[in-house]
Every structure is written in structure tokens, then in C-alpha cells.
Scaffold this motif. Structure first.
Motif, PDB file in Angstrom:
ATOM      1  N   PHE A  16       0.821  -0.988  -0.029  1.00 54.69           N
ATOM      2  CA  PHE A  16      -0.037   0.078   0.098  1.00 54.69           C
ATOM      3  C   PHE A  16       0.958   1.451  -0.044  1.00 54.69           C
ATOM      4  CE2 PHE A  16      -2.229   3.174   2.087  1.00 54.69           C
ATOM      5  CZ  PHE A  16      -3.581   3.363   1.365  1.00 54.69           C
ATOM      6  N   GLY A  17       0.451   1.999  -1.023  1.00 53.94           N
ATOM      7  CA  GLY A  17       1.270   3.277  -0.935  1.00 53.94           C
ATOM      8  C   GLY A  17       2.681   3.247  -1.751  1.00 53.94           C
ATOM      9  N   THR A  33       0.941   3.891  -8.146  1.00 51.90           N
ATOM     10  CA  THR A  33       1.049   3.599  -6.498  1.00 51.90           C
ATOM     11  C   THR A  33      -0.044   3.243  -6.305  1.00 51.90           C
ATOM     12  OG1 THR A  33       2.252   5.902  -6.786  1.00 51.90           O
ATOM     13  CG2 THR A  33       1.478   5.088  -4.662  1.00 51.90           C
ATOM     14  N   THR A  35      -3.335   2.362  -4.230  1.00 50.91           N
ATOM     15  CA  THR A  35      -4.146   3.023  -3.188  1.00 50.91           C
ATOM     16  C   THR A  35      -5.377   2.723  -2.797  1.00 50.91           C
ATOM     17  OG1 THR A  35      -4.834   4.400  -5.144  1.00 50.91           O
ATOM     18  CG2 THR A  35      -3.280   5.432  -3.725  1.00 50.91           C
ATOM     19  N   GLY A  36      -5.632   1.399  -3.303  1.00 44.47           N
ATOM     20  CA  GLY A  36      -6.836   0.631  -3.037  1.00 44.47           C
ATOM     21  C   GLY A  36      -7.050  -0.571  -3.703  1.00 44.47           C
ATOM     22  N   PHE A  37      -7.912  -1.439  -3.128  1.00 45.52           N
ATOM     23  CA  PHE A  37      -8.292  -2.658  -3.527  1.00 45.52           C
ATOM     24  C   PHE A  37      -9.416  -3.423  -2.906  1.00 45.52           C
ATOM     25  CE2 PHE A  37      -4.793  -3.607  -0.628  1.00 45.52           C
ATOM     26  CZ  PHE A  37      -5.454  -4.534   0.002  1.00 45.52           C
ATOM     27  N   ASP A  38     -10.041  -4.324  -3.242  1.00 48.17           N
ATOM     28  CA  ASP A  38     -11.096  -4.849  -2.636  1.00 48.17           C
ATOM     29  C   ASP A  38     -10.895  -6.366  -2.711  1.00 48.17           C
ATOM     30  OD1 ASP A  38     -11.710  -5.921  -5.184  1.00 48.17           O
ATOM     31  OD2 ASP A  38     -13.841  -4.544  -5.577  1.00 48.17           O
ATOM     32  N   ASN A  42      -9.873  -6.130  -7.590  1.00 47.68           N
ATOM     33  CA  ASN A  42      -9.955  -4.889  -8.316  1.00 47.68           C
ATOM     34  C   ASN A  42      -9.098  -3.795  -7.622  1.00 47.68           C
ATOM     35  OD1 ASN A  42     -12.137  -5.680 -10.129  1.00 47.68           O
ATOM     36  ND2 ASN A  42     -13.514  -5.586  -8.430  1.00 47.68           N
ATOM     37  N   VAL A  44      -6.777  -0.093  -7.431  1.00 49.50           N
ATOM     38  CA  VAL A  44      -6.830   1.171  -7.777  1.00 49.50           C
ATOM     39  C   VAL A  44      -5.220   1.837  -7.887  1.00 49.50           C
ATOM     40  CG1 VAL A  44      -7.552   3.503  -7.158  1.00 49.50           C
ATOM     41  CG2 VAL A  44      -9.027   1.706  -6.703  1.00 49.50           C
ATOM     42  N   GLU A  46      -2.747   4.984  -8.482  1.00 45.97           N
ATOM     43  CA  GLU A  46      -2.633   6.563  -8.654  1.00 45.97           C
ATOM     44  C   GLU A  46      -1.465   6.799  -9.373  1.00 45.97           C
ATOM     45  OE1 GLU A  46      -2.738   9.397  -5.099  1.00 45.97           O
ATOM     46  OE2 GLU A  46      -5.009   8.968  -5.277  1.00 45.97           O
TER      47      GLU A  46
END
Lengths: 97, 111
Positions: A16-17, A33, A35-38, A42, A44, A46
């Protein structure tokens, strides 16, 4: 049963990051970079950039980066996820000469 | 940096332009009207780009479409397609050229 539910094939929180690269089933490759996942991964990214593809062979990526920004990757088309730092590509050891 | 869920971003993108990169060198740009859990999408005012093996691009204009989520590789929300990105890069290169020219001018003046 609970153990099976807790099992994760990769611990994406560790990255993360950090900068990661993703290869897709259709030969595309992007770097950005995390910044998110589920729960189905999926992802995300940046400040993401895509490696532009060779127009004569779309499965071959070139070194040229095209800046995209914020990107949402669909889990079902992701092939490989790996961190940008600490990995390098090696020659195919199984290729017959 | 906050943790964000992928569908949260797609939800925020409702009503704005979205750039979708799909399989087989296909790209779709449109205004997002709706989507579901499989990322099937309803888009309006759509331009479809098909990249050919000879380097040419086939552009198709469509009023409204239902895009199958299975075809999608990744999404670039709030972007107006490849033209925007390419123009930006051209502009940036122009800017950097201008800056370089100015620096050269200053140098020649000081000399």
C-alpha cells in the motif's frame, strides 16, 4: 473453515502506497502507486502510467510510458502483480538455442 | 494517502467522462450513466477507438451503448480519451522547448 476464509494468496496491504506494476491478459502493462483494492483484487492505482504497446505486435510492450493518472483495474483481466522495486526481468531459461 | 475502494471511484465518476481500455486494442470513451457489479456499463455520447496492426486508428461515434464488463481491462476515470493525453504531452514538450529557448536567449544576452 475460518482458516480457509482468512487465507489470502497475496497480502497486498504490504504494498500500500508503494509502486507496483500490473500485467494484463491482453498484454498491456501499467505501473503506479497502490491506493486501494477490494476482496476480489480490483485495484486502484494513482499516478499510473501505461507502457505503450508495439504497434506491430501488441503483446510486446516498449519502454515508452504514457501518463494516465488515476486508474481502476478490473480483477478478471489481471495477469501478474509485482512491486516495481526489487524485481527484474531475466532471460527465458527454458528457451532452446 | 487514504485507502479507496475501486467501485467507490467508479461511483464518483457517474455523470462524467470515463476512458475504458478493453481487450483486442479497443478503447471506449463516454459519459458514464450506470454500471453494475460486473462493470457492465451504460455509456452515452461514445467514441470507440480501434487500433489496427498497421498503426492506423478506426474511430466510431455512437450515441448510447451497453458495454459488456467482461471485455474491460482497466478504466481511467475523468479522462477524455487518448486525444487529451496525447495533446497534453505535445503541449508539455512545447512548454519545455519554450523554457529551453528562453534559457538559451538569456545565456546569449549575458554573453
Amino acid at each position: 473453515m475460518s482458516r480457509r476464509n482468512d487465507f489470502k494468496s497475496i497480502d497486498l496491504k504490504r504494498y500500500f502506497g508503494k509502486k507496483i506494476e500490473i500485467k494484463f491478459l491482453d498484454g498491456r502493462q501499467i505501473v503506479g502507486t497502490l491506493t486501494g483494492f477490494d476482496k476480489v483484487f480490483n485495484i486502484v492505482l494513482e499516478e499510473a502510467s501505461e507502457y505503450s504497446q508495439d504497434p506491430s505486435n501488441f503483446f510486446q510492450v516498449t519502454d515508452k510510458l504514457v501518463y494516465l493518472g488515476l486508474v481502476v483495474c478490473k480483477s478478471s483481466s489481471i495477469c501478474v502483480i509485482f512491486p516495481s522495486e526489487g524485481t527484474e526481468e531475466i532471460a527465458n531459461p527454458f528457451e532452446k538455442k | 494517502m487514504d485507502f479507496v475502494l475501486p467501485f467507490e471511484i467508479v461511483d464518483k465518476c457517474l455523470g462524467s467522462r470515463i476512458w475504458i481500455k478493453a481487450q483486442k486494442q479497443r478503447e471506449v470513451v463516454g459519459t458514464l450513466c450506470g454500471f453494475d457489479a460486473d462493470l457492465n456499463m451504460v455509456l452515452s455520447d461514445v467514441i470507440e477507438y480501434q487500433y489496427k496492426i498497421d498503426g492506423s486508428i478506426e474511430k466510431t461515434h455512437l450515441d448510447e451503448i451497453l458495454l459488456n464488463g467482461g471485455q474491460i481491462t482497466f478504466l481511467v476515470p475523468f479522462k477524455n480519451g487518448p486525444d487529451e493525453v496525447l495533446n497534453k504531452q505535445i503541449n508539455q514538450s512545447n512548454i519545455s522547448n519554450d523554457v529551453n529557448l528562453e534559457i538559451e536567449k538569456e545565456k546569449s544576452n549575458s554573453d
